[in-house]
Design an enzyme around this catalytic site. Structure first.
Site, PDB file in Angstrom:
ATOM      1  N   VAL A  55      41.107  44.789  42.311  1.00 26.31           N
ATOM      2  CA  VAL A  55      40.497  45.820  41.469  1.00 26.31           C
ATOM      3  C   VAL A  55      41.545  46.887  41.128  1.00 26.31           C
ATOM      4  O   VAL A  55      41.589  47.392  40.006  1.00 26.31           O
ATOM      5  CB  VAL A  55      39.253  46.436  42.150  1.00 26.31           C
ATOM      6  CG1 VAL A  55      38.681  47.570  41.318  1.00 26.31           C
ATOM      7  CG2 VAL A  55      38.197  45.359  42.365  1.00 26.31           C
ATOM      8  N   CYS A 112      29.167  45.011  40.834  1.00 24.88           N
ATOM      9  CA  CYS A 112      29.432  44.328  39.560  1.00 24.88           C
ATOM     10  C   CYS A 112      28.243  43.570  38.984  1.00 24.88           C
ATOM     11  O   CYS A 112      28.146  43.396  37.764  1.00 24.88           O
ATOM     12  CB  CYS A 112      30.636  43.412  39.712  1.00 24.88           C
ATOM     13  SG  CYS A 112      30.604  42.405  41.195  1.00 24.88           S
ATOM     14  N   GLN A 163      27.299  34.373  39.567  1.00 22.07           N
ATOM     15  CA  GLN A 163      28.412  35.314  39.663  1.00 22.07           C
ATOM     16  C   GLN A 163      29.773  34.623  39.693  1.00 22.07           C
ATOM     17  O   GLN A 163      29.966  33.634  40.399  1.00 22.07           O
ATOM     18  CB  GLN A 163      28.247  36.196  40.908  1.00 22.07           C
ATOM     19  CG  GLN A 163      26.981  37.020  40.837  1.00 22.07           C
ATOM     20  CD  GLN A 163      26.809  37.998  41.982  1.00 22.07           C
ATOM     21  OE1 GLN A 163      25.699  38.204  42.427  1.00 22.07           O
ATOM     22  NE2 GLN A 163      27.883  38.622  42.444  1.00 22.07           N
ATOM     23  N   HIS A 166      29.651  37.929  35.074  1.00 23.37           N
ATOM     24  CA  HIS A 166      28.442  37.675  35.858  1.00 23.37           C
ATOM     25  C   HIS A 166      27.256  37.531  34.899  1.00 23.37           C
ATOM     26  O   HIS A 166      26.980  38.427  34.094  1.00 23.37           O
ATOM     27  CB  HIS A 166      28.145  38.835  36.804  1.00 23.37           C
ATOM     28  CG  HIS A 166      29.067  38.927  37.981  1.00 23.37           C
ATOM     29  ND1 HIS A 166      30.032  37.991  38.274  1.00 23.37           N
ATOM     30  CD2 HIS A 166      29.157  39.862  38.971  1.00 23.37           C
ATOM     31  CE1 HIS A 166      30.675  38.346  39.382  1.00 23.37           C
ATOM     32  NE2 HIS A 166      30.162  39.481  39.818  1.00 23.37           N
TER      33      HIS A 166
END
Ligand SMILES: NC(=O)c1ccc[n+]([C@@H]2O[C@H](COP(=O)([O-])OP(=O)(O)OC[C@H]3O[C@@H](n4cnc5c(N)ncnc54)[C@H](OP(=O)(O)O)[C@@H]3O)[C@@H](O)[C@H]2O)c1
Length: 350
Positions: free
Chosen positions: A16, A149, A175, A241
């Site tokens: 991230v 998320c 996902q 997702h």
């Protein structure tokens, strides 16, 4: 031209963190000036400390920066956090206490009653919790968070439906692998397979959705009263997702009314033309077989949630499919938009 605001990233070497480094390139308001990680990385050049996991080359402006330890001191006031959840609680608090504005992507503080959990199009007004945060904690700085998320996809798709009265929600996720970080799920587990369990994910989706769609009541958020039930699955998709949603709407609107609500939805980031705001936060796709992660997740810089296949539900009242980019709208892009919202409210100060 106004000088840009210096920003840093806590946990800059992780998956991230790298998304933050990438997303902040060329940002009109924020300039990436500082990178922090563990003592394993501190003292090294970013190029050496962070094997680049994203498409393309590591940005030159980051490659030569020296990675610092995550300790308050020389870091800029504005910090994005992509810290490992195992260490984020104490480190984020230490920076907030020392006067930093920590815009965090980690789960650690999201459900604390005085910490705003914000999707700017949905609940920008929840930033008012910061007054309570300052009163209770006595920090000179602040912590603001963005959701998990898959939660962000569900919450953004439900927000246009609030006027109809949301009673019950059943959401099933498909996902992407990138949501598990690096190296993530073993290839022998995920290739041509579905894993019907992601630790802690269903609870996060349920509780975070209720907080985000909840109403501000004085110095706290009254969670949305609707029941939310999530089923979370990992599927062999790289990015994006997908969430299939069945919802019971109290007002029992017609399908066309619901579609018009998706199409007409807009929020504070669009009104204020925040730099990372998509033109429309929710885009309805009329094609029978869309949205699809491979074709749609990365459109509009990964900041839009795509909705499709709206129809009546024989069990609840309506059902549809929603899709969002998990590492952009679900992580770095979400936090950068939160920082833009803070700046537009005059909350980044000097
Ligand atoms: N992956 C996703 O798509 C995703 C989506 C939404 C939210 N999140 C959340 O975002 C956060 C980061 O996820 P990730 O997948 O990027 O994790 P990651 O790849 O494991 O990166 C973790 C980062 O934290 C740093 N770190 C670890 N221990 C530290 C310590 N003691 N002091 C300072 N820094 C330390 C690491 O630095 P070193 O490299 O030096 O070890 C690295 O920069 C997690 O809280 C996760 O739950 C992830």
């Amino acid at each position: 031209m106004k000088p840009r605001i210096e920003a840093g990233v806590l946990g800059a070497t992780g998956m991230v963190g790298q998304q933050f480094v990438e997303f902040l390139q060329g940002h009109p308001w924020f300039e990436l000036a500082w990178l922090g990680a563990s003592d394993r990385s501190a003292g090294k050049k970013y190029a050496e400390a962070a094997p680049w996991r994203l498409a393309g080359a590591m940005p030159d402006s980051a490659a030569g920066l020296t990675v610092e330890e995550c300790k308050p001191g020389a870091a800029p006031r504005l910090l994005f956090s992509a810290m490992d959840a195992a260490v984020a609680t104490e480190i984020e608090r230490a920076f907030a206490a020392a006067g930093h504005i920590v815009v965090s992507n980690s789960r650690n503080h999201r459900m604390e009653p005085d910490v705003p959990l914000v999707v700017p199009e949905v609940n920008a007004e929840h930033l008012q919790l910061l007054t309570e945060q300052r009163r209770r904690r006595g920090w000179r700085g602040r912590i603001v968070t963005n959701p998990n998320c898959s939660t962000v996809v569900l919450a953004m798709s439900l927000a246009p439906l609030r006027p109809f009265g949301i009673r019950r929600v059943v959401a099933t996720t498909l996902q992407a692998i990138s949501g598990a970080g690096y190296p993530g799920v073993a290839s022998l587990d995920i290739t041509a397979n579905v894993i019907p369990f992601i630790a802690g994910e269903e609870e996060k989706m349920q509780q975070e959705t209720q907080k985000i769609l909840g109403a501000l009541a004085g110095n706290r958020v009254e969670p949305l009263a609707a029941c939310v039930s999530a089923h979370c699955n990992r599927v062999p998709v790289l990015n994006g997702h997908t969430v299939t949603v069945s919802v019971e709407l109290e007002g029992r609107p017609g399908v066309e009314e619901v579609r018009a609500a998706f199409e007409g939805f807009s929020g504070v980031p669009q009104q204020r033309r925040l730099p990372s705001a998509p033109a429309r936060p929710v885009v309805y796709m009329a094609e029978a077989d869309r949205p699809q992660p491979q074709r749609d997740a990365a459109r509009d810089r990964g900041m839009t949630v795509f909705v499709g296949r709206l129809r009546e539900c024989a069990v609840l009242t309506h059902k549809y499919v929603a899709l969002g980019h998990n590492t952009i709208r679900g992580a770095a892009g979400a936090a950068v938009l939160n920082a833009e919202l803070l700046h537009s409210e005059g909350l980044l100060g000097s």
